[in-house]
Motif scaffolding. Structure first.
Motif, PDB file in Angstrom:
ATOM      1  N   ARG A 100       0.854  -1.455   0.360  1.00 36.21           N
ATOM      2  CA  ARG A 100       0.005  -0.501  -0.182  1.00 36.21           C
ATOM      3  C   ARG A 100       0.584   1.359   0.273  1.00 36.21           C
ATOM      4  NH1 ARG A 100      -3.048  -3.315   3.688  1.00 36.21           N
ATOM      5  NH2 ARG A 100      -4.824  -4.021   3.090  1.00 36.21           N
ATOM      6  N   LEU A 101       0.485   2.467  -0.788  1.00 40.59           N
ATOM      7  CA  LEU A 101       1.475   3.945  -0.825  1.00 40.59           C
ATOM      8  C   LEU A 101       0.274   4.196   0.610  1.00 40.59           C
ATOM      9  CD1 LEU A 101       3.671   5.158  -1.572  1.00 40.59           C
ATOM     10  CD2 LEU A 101       2.415   5.739  -3.592  1.00 40.59           C
ATOM     11  N   LEU A 102       0.301   5.020   1.074  1.00 42.29           N
ATOM     12  CA  LEU A 102       0.185   5.860   2.100  1.00 42.29           C
ATOM     13  C   LEU A 102       0.547   7.697   2.415  1.00 42.29           C
ATOM     14  CD1 LEU A 102      -0.171   3.065   5.145  1.00 42.29           C
ATOM     15  CD2 LEU A 102      -1.827   3.589   3.523  1.00 42.29           C
ATOM     16  N   GLY A 103      -0.328   8.059   2.151  1.00 40.27           N
ATOM     17  CA  GLY A 103       0.402   9.248   2.619  1.00 40.27           C
ATOM     18  C   GLY A 103      -0.193   9.600   3.794  1.00 40.27           C
ATOM     19  N   VAL A 104       0.415   9.783   4.374  1.00 39.70           N
ATOM     20  CA  VAL A 104       1.293  10.201   6.160  1.00 39.70           C
ATOM     21  C   VAL A 104       1.971  11.644   6.623  1.00 39.70           C
ATOM     22  CG1 VAL A 104       2.360   9.324   7.797  1.00 39.70           C
ATOM     23  CG2 VAL A 104       1.405   7.793   6.551  1.00 39.70           C
ATOM     24  N   ARG A 105       1.516  11.954   7.539  1.00 40.60           N
ATOM     25  CA  ARG A 105       1.560  13.760   7.957  1.00 40.60           C
ATOM     26  C   ARG A 105       3.586  13.324   8.063  1.00 40.60           C
ATOM     27  NH1 ARG A 105      -2.254  15.721  12.699  1.00 40.60           N
ATOM     28  NH2 ARG A 105      -4.239  15.896  12.150  1.00 40.60           N
ATOM     29  N   ALA A 106       4.039  14.616   7.435  1.00 33.19           N
ATOM     30  CA  ALA A 106       5.903  14.464   7.320  1.00 33.19           C
ATOM     31  C   ALA A 106       6.318  14.857   8.372  1.00 33.19           C
ATOM     32  CB  ALA A 106       5.949  15.973   6.164  1.00 33.19           C
ATOM     33  N   ALA A 107       5.186  15.714   9.856  1.00 35.82           N
ATOM     34  CA  ALA A 107       6.324  15.106  11.335  1.00 35.82           C
ATOM     35  C   ALA A 107       5.243  14.816  12.106  1.00 35.82           C
ATOM     36  CB  ALA A 107       5.960  16.910  11.490  1.00 35.82           C
ATOM     37  N   ALA A 108       6.306  13.807  12.598  1.00 33.34           N
ATOM     38  CA  ALA A 108       5.905  12.819  13.417  1.00 33.34           C
ATOM     39  C   ALA A 108       4.530  13.931  14.767  1.00 33.34           C
ATOM     40  CB  ALA A 108       6.461  12.116  13.962  1.00 33.34           C
ATOM     41  N   GLU A 109       3.316  13.188  14.973  1.00 31.19           N
ATOM     42  CA  GLU A 109       3.337  13.997  16.061  1.00 31.19           C
ATOM     43  C   GLU A 109       3.406  13.808  17.837  1.00 31.19           C
ATOM     44  OE1 GLU A 109       0.535  16.421  16.234  1.00 31.19           O
ATOM     45  OE2 GLU A 109      -0.196  16.447  13.617  1.00 31.19           O
ATOM     46  N   MET A 110       3.943  12.277  17.779  1.00 30.89           N
ATOM     47  CA  MET A 110       4.761  11.626  18.766  1.00 30.89           C
ATOM     48  C   MET A 110       5.600  10.834  18.476  1.00 30.89           C
ATOM     49  SD  MET A 110       1.484  10.950  20.801  1.00 30.89           S
ATOM     50  CE  MET A 110       2.502  10.315  23.087  1.00 30.89           C
ATOM     51  N   THR A 111       6.613  10.267  19.322  1.00 35.16           N
ATOM     52  CA  THR A 111       7.403   9.397  19.050  1.00 35.16           C
ATOM     53  C   THR A 111       7.970   8.488  20.251  1.00 35.16           C
ATOM     54  OG1 THR A 111       9.608  10.585  20.657  1.00 35.16           O
ATOM     55  CG2 THR A 111       9.182  11.112  18.010  1.00 35.16           C
ATOM     56  N   GLY A 112       7.879   7.448  19.428  1.00 38.39           N
ATOM     57  CA  GLY A 112       8.379   6.193  20.659  1.00 38.39           C
ATOM     58  C   GLY A 112       8.899   6.054  21.934  1.00 38.39           C
ATOM     59  N   GLU A 113       9.818   7.640  22.383  1.00 39.94           N
ATOM     60  CA  GLU A 113      10.148   8.001  23.316  1.00 39.94           C
ATOM     61  C   GLU A 113       9.220   8.160  24.734  1.00 39.94           C
ATOM     62  OE1 GLU A 113      12.404  11.151  22.692  1.00 39.94           O
ATOM     63  OE2 GLU A 113      14.014  10.784  21.856  1.00 39.94           O
ATOM     64  N   VAL A 114       7.830   8.514  24.313  1.00 39.18           N
ATOM     65  CA  VAL A 114       6.977   8.668  25.314  1.00 39.18           C
ATOM     66  C   VAL A 114       6.210   6.658  25.767  1.00 39.18           C
ATOM     67  CG1 VAL A 114       6.192  10.631  24.250  1.00 39.18           C
ATOM     68  CG2 VAL A 114       4.826   8.725  23.848  1.00 39.18           C
ATOM     69  N   VAL A 115       6.524   6.233  25.308  1.00 40.30           N
ATOM     70  CA  VAL A 115       6.306   4.742  25.511  1.00 40.30           C
ATOM     71  C   VAL A 115       7.527   3.738  26.599  1.00 40.30           C
ATOM     72  CG1 VAL A 115       5.993   2.397  24.110  1.00 40.30           C
ATOM     73  CG2 VAL A 115       5.975   4.090  23.111  1.00 40.30           C
ATOM     74  N   ASP A 116       6.438   4.178  28.022  1.00 41.18           N
ATOM     75  CA  ASP A 116       7.173   2.918  28.286  1.00 41.18           C
ATOM     76  C   ASP A 116       6.975   1.641  28.590  1.00 41.18           C
ATOM     77  OD1 ASP A 116       8.142   4.940  30.294  1.00 41.18           O
ATOM     78  OD2 ASP A 116       5.954   4.846  31.869  1.00 41.18           O
ATOM     79  N   GLU A 117       6.038   0.577  28.016  1.00 37.67           N
ATOM     80  CA  GLU A 117       6.185  -0.671  27.478  1.00 37.67           C
ATOM     81  C   GLU A 117       5.046  -0.881  26.310  1.00 37.67           C
ATOM     82  OE1 GLU A 117       5.458  -4.696  30.095  1.00 37.67           O
ATOM     83  OE2 GLU A 117       4.341  -2.819  31.512  1.00 37.67           O
ATOM     84  N   ALA A 118       5.398  -1.589  25.359  1.00 43.45           N
ATOM     85  CA  ALA A 118       4.468  -2.425  24.635  1.00 43.45           C
ATOM     86  C   ALA A 118       4.331  -3.492  24.823  1.00 43.45           C
ATOM     87  CB  ALA A 118       4.635  -2.004  23.096  1.00 43.45           C
ATOM     88  N   SER A 119       3.754  -4.508  24.523  1.00 43.51           N
ATOM     89  CA  SER A 119       3.365  -5.722  25.133  1.00 43.51           C
ATOM     90  C   SER A 119       2.494  -6.252  23.938  1.00 43.51           C
ATOM     91  CB  SER A 119       3.590  -6.923  26.064  1.00 43.51           C
ATOM     92  OG  SER A 119       2.586  -5.975  26.864  1.00 43.51           O
ATOM     93  N   VAL A 120       2.934  -7.614  24.051  1.00 44.91           N
ATOM     94  CA  VAL A 120       0.809  -8.641  23.030  1.00 44.91           C
ATOM     95  C   VAL A 120       0.234  -9.325  23.954  1.00 44.91           C
ATOM     96  CG1 VAL A 120       1.445 -10.302  21.176  1.00 44.91           C
ATOM     97  CG2 VAL A 120       2.711  -9.007  21.132  1.00 44.91           C
ATOM     98  N   THR A 121      -0.804  -9.028  23.937  1.00 43.34           N
ATOM     99  CA  THR A 121      -2.225 -10.088  24.398  1.00 43.34           C
ATOM    100  C   THR A 121      -3.395 -10.043  23.532  1.00 43.34           C
ATOM    101  OG1 THR A 121      -3.179  -7.094  25.385  1.00 43.34           O
ATOM    102  CG2 THR A 121      -1.798  -8.085  26.851  1.00 43.34           C
ATOM    103  N   PHE A 122      -4.012 -10.499  24.497  1.00 41.65           N
ATOM    104  CA  PHE A 122      -4.897 -11.016  23.620  1.00 41.65           C
ATOM    105  C   PHE A 122      -6.431 -10.728  23.915  1.00 41.65           C
ATOM    106  CE2 PHE A 122      -0.918 -13.757  23.448  1.00 41.65           C
ATOM    107  CZ  PHE A 122      -1.431 -14.262  21.828  1.00 41.65           C
ATOM    108  N   ASP A 123      -7.345 -10.642  23.683  1.00 40.35           N
ATOM    109  CA  ASP A 123      -8.703 -10.469  23.270  1.00 40.35           C
ATOM    110  C   ASP A 123      -9.110 -11.849  25.319  1.00 40.35           C
ATOM    111  OD1 ASP A 123     -11.606 -10.686  23.603  1.00 40.35           O
ATOM    112  OD2 ASP A 123     -10.997  -8.712  23.179  1.00 40.35           O
ATOM    113  N   GLN A 124      -9.869 -11.563  26.130  1.00 37.43           N
ATOM    114  CA  GLN A 124     -10.225 -12.536  27.078  1.00 37.43           C
ATOM    115  C   GLN A 124     -11.811 -13.248  26.493  1.00 37.43           C
ATOM    116  OE1 GLN A 124     -11.977 -10.395  30.381  1.00 37.43           O
ATOM    117  NE2 GLN A 124     -12.428  -8.667  29.560  1.00 37.43           N
TER     118      GLN A 124
END
Length: 346
Positions: free
Chosen positions: A60-84
């Motif tokens: 896919r060719l996507l149109g994205v905003r040139a300037a990032a609104e947020m970066t990964g520096e604000v992420v404390d933790e990301a993990s894979v979970t499963f819907d109960q």
């Protein structure tokens, strides 16, 4: 390239893998750039979404905003979970206080719009914001597989670790030089194989002929293993094959020398072969297992060419042990026990 009709969607079109270079050249033209909004840039999806009728991967060719609104520096933790309830995979994200405030503002202003998760100028995922999300805890659902969820987690956690990039060296290799390098690598394999084969025949006579047959079978098995894993044969991979040729013959050298020692001790040919394989087995296993562990470590912690070398090395070790210990033994048993032939080991 398939261009979609005009509308409010972020997907511009779909592009075949072989057409990305032509599309990039088209999109870099000034007249095309002027047609895009000032704050929009074009990016491909990181993973293909399917194939065209010719069997090529489609992106896919996507149109994205040139300037990032947020970066990964604000992420404390990301993990894979499963819907109960549905057991479907999803990504759970926890942000710091600054990220929580910014995320709350962004989600409130962009409900029912898509947010792009980008790594190396490729869109890994573009989920839809369903509601304002306060508190810094959010999740991404509707994923196709656990692998997709793990890929998103990897991107988010990697973005949380600031890693400045410094260019140490840069080289451009033309297609003619690359072809010459590949040809030189293949030539080295053939020359090395020929020299080893002639030495084995000259030094071990009939035993050397059997070892050479096992060596050719070893190469076929290596290429079969690489094809089974869809691995690409690179120059480091060719180097791994050259190393494997020597290691494969080394096992036969240990066995043949043991057989000659047993014959000098007065044993019959059948008894000498039996004792030779038994006494050489421990040394062969020790050498190959330790080398296999080294290859596994290189594959686990290496990148790029190092992993290519490690793959061919491990494949070569497995196939060489099979051909040197099992295949040659079957051939010798057939010649000596079934046909009653005399086998010379030099």
């Amino acid at each position: 390239m398939n261009i979609l009709p005009r509308g409010a969607g972020v997907m511009i079109g779909t592009v075949a893998a072989s057409d990305t270079a032509a599309v990039n050249a088209l999109m870099s033209r000034p007249e095309v750039q002027q047609m895009l909004p000032d704050n929009v840039t074009l990016m491909y999806s990181a993973s293909p979404f399917g194939q065209n009728p010719q069997g090529e991967k489609m992106y896919r060719l996507l149109g994205v905003r040139a300037a990032a609104e947020m970066t990964g520096e604000v992420v404390d933790e990301a993990s894979v979970t499963f819907d109960q309830y549905t057991n479907e995979p999803k990504v759970s994200i926890t942000m710091d206080s600054k990220g929580a405030r910014e995320w709350s503002r962004l989600t409130a202003a962009n409900i029912n719009k898509q947010v792009a998760i980008v790594l190396d100028r490729a869109v890994v995922s573009n989920p839809v914001i369903q509601e304002r999300i306060p508190g810094g805890r959010t999740s991404i659902s509707g994923l196709e597989s656990r692998q997709e969820a793990e890929d998103i987690v990897t991107v988010l956690n990697a973005g949380a670790l600031p890693a400045p990039v410094e260019i140490v060296s840069e080289r451009t290799v033309g297609p003619s030089l690359g072809q010459e390098s590949i040809q030189a690598g293949l030539t080295s394999v053939l020359v090395g194989l020929l020299i080893v084969a002639l030495f084995m025949i000259f030094y071990y006579r009939t035993g050397g002929v059997v070892a050479d047959l096992a060596l050719f079978l070893n190469l076929i098995l290596i290429l079969g293993i690489l094809a089974g894993f869809n691995a690409t044969l690179t120059l480091p991979g060719i180097a791994g094959i050259v190393l494997t040729i020597g290691m494969a013959v080394d096992a036969n050298v240990l066995i043949f020398d043991r057989i000659r020692e047993e014959q000098r001790a007065g044993k019959t040919l059948v008894a000498a072969i039996e004792a030779g394989y038994q006494r050489a087995l421990s040394a062969i296993l020790d050498a190959n297992i330790t080398t296999f562990f080294v290859g596994a470590i290189l594959y686990s912690f290496g990148v790029g060419p190092v992993r290519g070398f490690a793959v061919t090395l491990m494949a070569g070790i497995l196939s060489s042990m099979f051909t040197a210990i099992i295949v040659t033994r079957v051939v010798f048993d057939y010649l000596v026990k079934e046909r009653g032939r005399e086998v010379s080991y030099g």
